[in-house]
Motif scaffolding. Structure first.
Motif, PDB file in Angstrom:
ATOM      1  N   GLU A   7      38.070  -0.114  -2.402  1.00 43.99           N
ATOM      2  CA  GLU A   7      37.971  -0.275  -3.740  1.00 43.99           C
ATOM      3  C   GLU A   7      39.344   0.345  -4.093  1.00 43.99           C
ATOM      4  N   GLU A   8      40.062  -0.417  -5.046  1.00 46.46           N
ATOM      5  CA  GLU A   8      41.052   0.199  -5.644  1.00 46.46           C
ATOM      6  C   GLU A   8      41.021   0.313  -7.271  1.00 46.46           C
ATOM      7  N   TYR A   9      41.215   1.614  -7.515  1.00 45.10           N
ATOM      8  CA  TYR A   9      41.165   1.927  -8.824  1.00 45.10           C
ATOM      9  C   TYR A   9      41.926   3.217  -9.120  1.00 45.10           C
ATOM     10  N   ALA A  10      41.781   3.897 -10.185  1.00 43.11           N
ATOM     11  CA  ALA A  10      42.902   5.062 -10.465  1.00 43.11           C
ATOM     12  C   ALA A  10      41.989   6.127 -11.362  1.00 43.11           C
ATOM     13  N   ILE A  11      42.309   7.457 -11.297  1.00 45.01           N
ATOM     14  CA  ILE A  11      41.560   8.454 -12.030  1.00 45.01           C
ATOM     15  C   ILE A  11      42.690   9.201 -12.569  1.00 45.01           C
ATOM     16  N   GLY A  12      42.416   9.818 -13.722  1.00 49.15           N
ATOM     17  CA  GLY A  12      43.326  10.777 -14.496  1.00 49.15           C
ATOM     18  C   GLY A  12      42.975  12.013 -14.481  1.00 49.15           C
ATOM     19  N   VAL A  13      43.370  13.108 -14.023  1.00 50.75           N
ATOM     20  CA  VAL A  13      42.893  14.532 -14.012  1.00 50.75           C
ATOM     21  C   VAL A  13      43.854  15.170 -15.022  1.00 50.75           C
ATOM     22  N   ASP A  14      42.851  15.872 -16.105  1.00 52.53           N
ATOM     23  CA  ASP A  14      43.603  16.726 -17.182  1.00 52.53           C
ATOM     24  C   ASP A  14      43.874  18.046 -16.345  1.00 52.53           C
ATOM     25  N   GLU A  15      44.282  18.905 -17.449  1.00 48.48           N
ATOM     26  CA  GLU A  15      44.832  20.481 -17.026  1.00 48.48           C
ATOM     27  C   GLU A  15      43.514  21.141 -16.775  1.00 48.48           C
ATOM     28  N   ASN A  16      42.254  20.644 -17.383  1.00 49.14           N
ATOM     29  CA  ASN A  16      41.040  21.422 -17.150  1.00 49.14           C
ATOM     30  C   ASN A  16      40.224  20.833 -15.925  1.00 49.14           C
ATOM     31  N   GLY A  17      40.455  19.946 -15.326  1.00 45.86           N
ATOM     32  CA  GLY A  17      40.104  19.229 -14.148  1.00 45.86           C
ATOM     33  C   GLY A  17      39.105  18.265 -14.282  1.00 45.86           C
ATOM     34  N   ASN A  18      39.249  17.794 -15.546  1.00 43.98           N
ATOM     35  CA  ASN A  18      38.319  16.657 -16.047  1.00 43.98           C
ATOM     36  C   ASN A  18      38.915  15.203 -15.447  1.00 43.98           C
ATOM     37  N   GLU A  19      38.125  14.454 -14.986  1.00 43.53           N
ATOM     38  CA  GLU A  19      38.472  13.113 -14.202  1.00 43.53           C
ATOM     39  C   GLU A  19      38.272  11.811 -15.149  1.00 43.53           C
ATOM     40  N   ILE A  20      39.048  11.203 -15.401  1.00 36.72           N
ATOM     41  CA  ILE A  20      38.732  10.059 -16.201  1.00 36.72           C
ATOM     42  C   ILE A  20      39.210   8.859 -15.585  1.00 36.72           C
ATOM     43  N   LYS A  21      38.404   7.854 -15.253  1.00 36.94           N
ATOM     44  CA  LYS A  21      38.787   6.488 -14.600  1.00 36.94           C
ATOM     45  C   LYS A  21      39.635   5.795 -15.686  1.00 36.94           C
ATOM     46  N   LEU A  22      40.686   5.186 -15.096  1.00 35.60           N
ATOM     47  CA  LEU A  22      41.682   4.306 -15.814  1.00 35.60           C
ATOM     48  C   LEU A  22      41.502   2.975 -15.494  1.00 35.60           C
ATOM     49  N   GLU A  23      41.531   2.018 -16.711  1.00 34.89           N
ATOM     50  CA  GLU A  23      41.707   0.736 -16.488  1.00 34.89           C
ATOM     51  C   GLU A  23      42.971   0.261 -15.704  1.00 34.89           C
TER      52      GLU A  23
END
Length: 558
Positions: A85-101
């Motif tokens: 399954e293809e997808y992307a996740i952004g990781v901020d400097e606090n380690g929080n992960e956000i799925k990107l459309e």
């Protein structure tokens, strides 16, 4: 899953079964199985802006996933994982992960890095290797430089790309190659875009790059590739040698677990051959030693509060001063060129490279002194535990902790937290993989030093670049900032070494405490077995067979 990964998981599963049959501790075994199953081994693909990283990685992946020809200031690291399954996740400097459309320069600029999950056969073949498309070494913004520095620490191996039309290796890349060398990591170098020049030019540039690398004592054959070639995958795999990399990282961890399993079996067998009163007396000695360790920890923490670290800090700040002074002509030249970013980068690189080169040996000495202090506290157990077929327990624990601290760096604590159920297990893992959390890493202080020095450097650069001056005036202004740079670094280093020492005291204390506590547990279990009045000889026979199996397992790890 690669062969050595399977082999080590099989060994650990066997050790886990033995530990269950023998009723001895197996926490480290269980946690290490999870680690080796799920570990990601980071291999950054690095180079200057427009060296062709993204284009070549797209070719390697087999589809145009990564953006090309974007500005250096908009680039963020992108980790590449295999997934159906293809997808992307952004990781901020606090380690929080956000799925990107979707992934573009606008919606990724606020993240520290991006994870791209791609259905690619080549990515699947190199699993658990994770390639990372990095911002250029010449990226002008400090947050990108911090990202590059952090990946120098996370990476287990590096693929460096430099374009043939550059004619040589850039100053930025030479600085970072030096950092990689000082971190005792390995690398491969590829000359890219070779289809843009004739063969004579390609060979000339290749020799030039190899000469520049030789100047910093790196003797590597420079490989040549371009986007029209179809053998990029084969070249990268040959250079990476995934099996060898995996073995070099985890073999010592497996050996340590074998040794600890062997030690637990030995003490339990010997306890079953002893009488109840002798075991009881040894348990009391161990508990007293554990109490002494706690008192020693408090004593060391108290001592640390009054320590100035003057000698240790002088080693670093004097070397930074020497390096800055020896490069003053080049710094003046960069200032006269009017390129403030390059001047700023050069001063930061000089300060950071010295920290990377020097800090580990200083922290190693701190660790050794703390380790020795705790070892002396348990030396009194040597004669007692010798009766249990455990010779020189104080030296054994000290050597184990030294070995832990030498095992290759694998991944960051923020990543490992998802694998471990308890803080104790996490501490065990971070120690066993050389993270020793922030104790042994030279990049954390190097990054912090860069942040501290940056405002001074920016002020200097703005003052110089605003108006081009005579060489002597430029030199005087640059040299005048050196004492200020050294003073700020001195203050920050003291703070860093205080933190590192406290962490070392606590981490090493935990290892000694857990090691002795496990011996108490084995003795108490043996006492229970003796009190049952069952067939002790049969139990001993079973444990001895298990001990032979563990020894054979250890021997199989070449």
């Amino acid at each position: 899953m690669i062969n050595n990964q399977k082999k080590f998981i099989d060994i650990l599963n066997n050790l886990y079964t033995i530990s269950q049959k023998s009723d001895i501790s197996n926490n480290k075994i269980e946690e290490s199985i999870d680690l080796i199953k799920n570990v990601s081994l980071i291999v950054p693909v690095v180079g200057d802006f427009s060296s062709g990283k993204s284009t070549l990685l797209n070719k390697f992946i087999g589809k145009d996933i990564l953006q090309v020809n974007i500005k250096p200031e908009t680039a963020v690291p992108c980790e590449l994982y295999y997934s159906k399954e293809e997808y992307a996740i952004g990781v901020d400097e606090n380690g929080n992960e956000i799925k990107l459309e979707e992934v573009n320069t606008e919606n990724t600029k606020d993240f520290l890095y991006i994870k791209r999950y791609v259905n690619s056969e080549n990515l699947k073949k190199i699993d658990p290797i994770i390639l990372v498309d990095m911002p250029g070494f010449d990226s002008p913004l400090e947050n990108h430089n911090r990202a590059i520095m952090s990946y120098l620490d996370k990476g287990i191996y590096y693929i460096l790309l430099t374009p043939v039309d550059a004619g040589t290796v850039s100053r930025s890349m030479i600085n970072q190659i030096n950092n990689i060398k000082n971190l005792k990591k390995d690398l491969s170098v590829f000359l890219t875009k070779t289809d843009l020049r004739d063969e004579d030019t390609v060979q000339k540039v290749k020799r030039e790059i190899q000469d520049r690398l030789s100047d910093i004592d790196i003797h590597k054959t420079v490989n040549t590739i371009n986007e029209k070639e179809i053998d990029l995958f084969d070249k990268m795999i040959k250079e990476l040698n995934t099996e060898e990399l995996f073995y070099s990282i985890f073999a010592d961890l497996i050996k340590v677990i074998c040794q600890e399993t062997e030690s637990s079996l030995k003490i339990k067998i010997s306890a079953l051959k002893s009488d109840v009163n002798q075991n009881k007396g040894t348990i009391e000695e161990l508990e007293k030693a554990i109490k002494n360790l706690e008192e020693k920890r408090e004593e060391l923490i108290k001592e640390q509060k009054s320590k100035t670290y003057t000698a240790e800090i002088d080693v670093i700040t004097q070397e930074i001063g020497n390096k800055l002074n020896s490069n003053i002509k080049e710094l003046v030249k960069l200032a006269k060129s009017g390129d403030g970013d390059i001047l700023k980068e050069e001063i930061l690189n000089i300060a950071q490279s010295v920290v990377i080169e020097k800090i580990d040996s200083i922290i190693d000495d701190i660790n050794l002194n703390i380790n020795t202090s705790f070892s002396k506290e348990v030396a009194c157990l040597d004669s007692s535990l010798n009766k249990y077929n455990i010779a020189e327990v104080s030296g054994n624990i000290q050597d184990l902790i030294r070995k832990y601290n030498k095992i290759e760096y694998v991944t960051k604590p923020v990543t490992t937290r998802k694998f471990f159920k308890s803080e104790t297990a996490l501490t065990t893992y971070t120690t066993a993989t050389g993270i020793f959390a922030a104790v042994s890493s030279s990049l954390v202080p190097a990054i912090e030093i860069g942040i501290i020095v940056l405002p001074i450097v920016i002020s200097l650069v703005v003052g110089l670049i605003d108006k081009i001056k005579e060489d002597k005036e430029i030199k005087d202004k640059i040299v005048a900032t050196f004492p200020l740079v050294k003073r700020e670094i001195r203050n920050k280093l003291k703070e860093i070494l205080e933190i590192k020492t406290n962490e070392a005291i606590n981490n090493i204390y935990i290892q000694y405490n857990e090691n002795l506590a496990s011996k108490v547990e084995e003795l108490e279990k043996a006492q229970e077995e003796l009190n049952k009045n069952g067939d002790v000889k049969a139990v001993i026979s079973g444990l001895e067979n298990n001990l032979k199996e563990v020894k054979n397992t250890y021997s199989s790890i070449k």
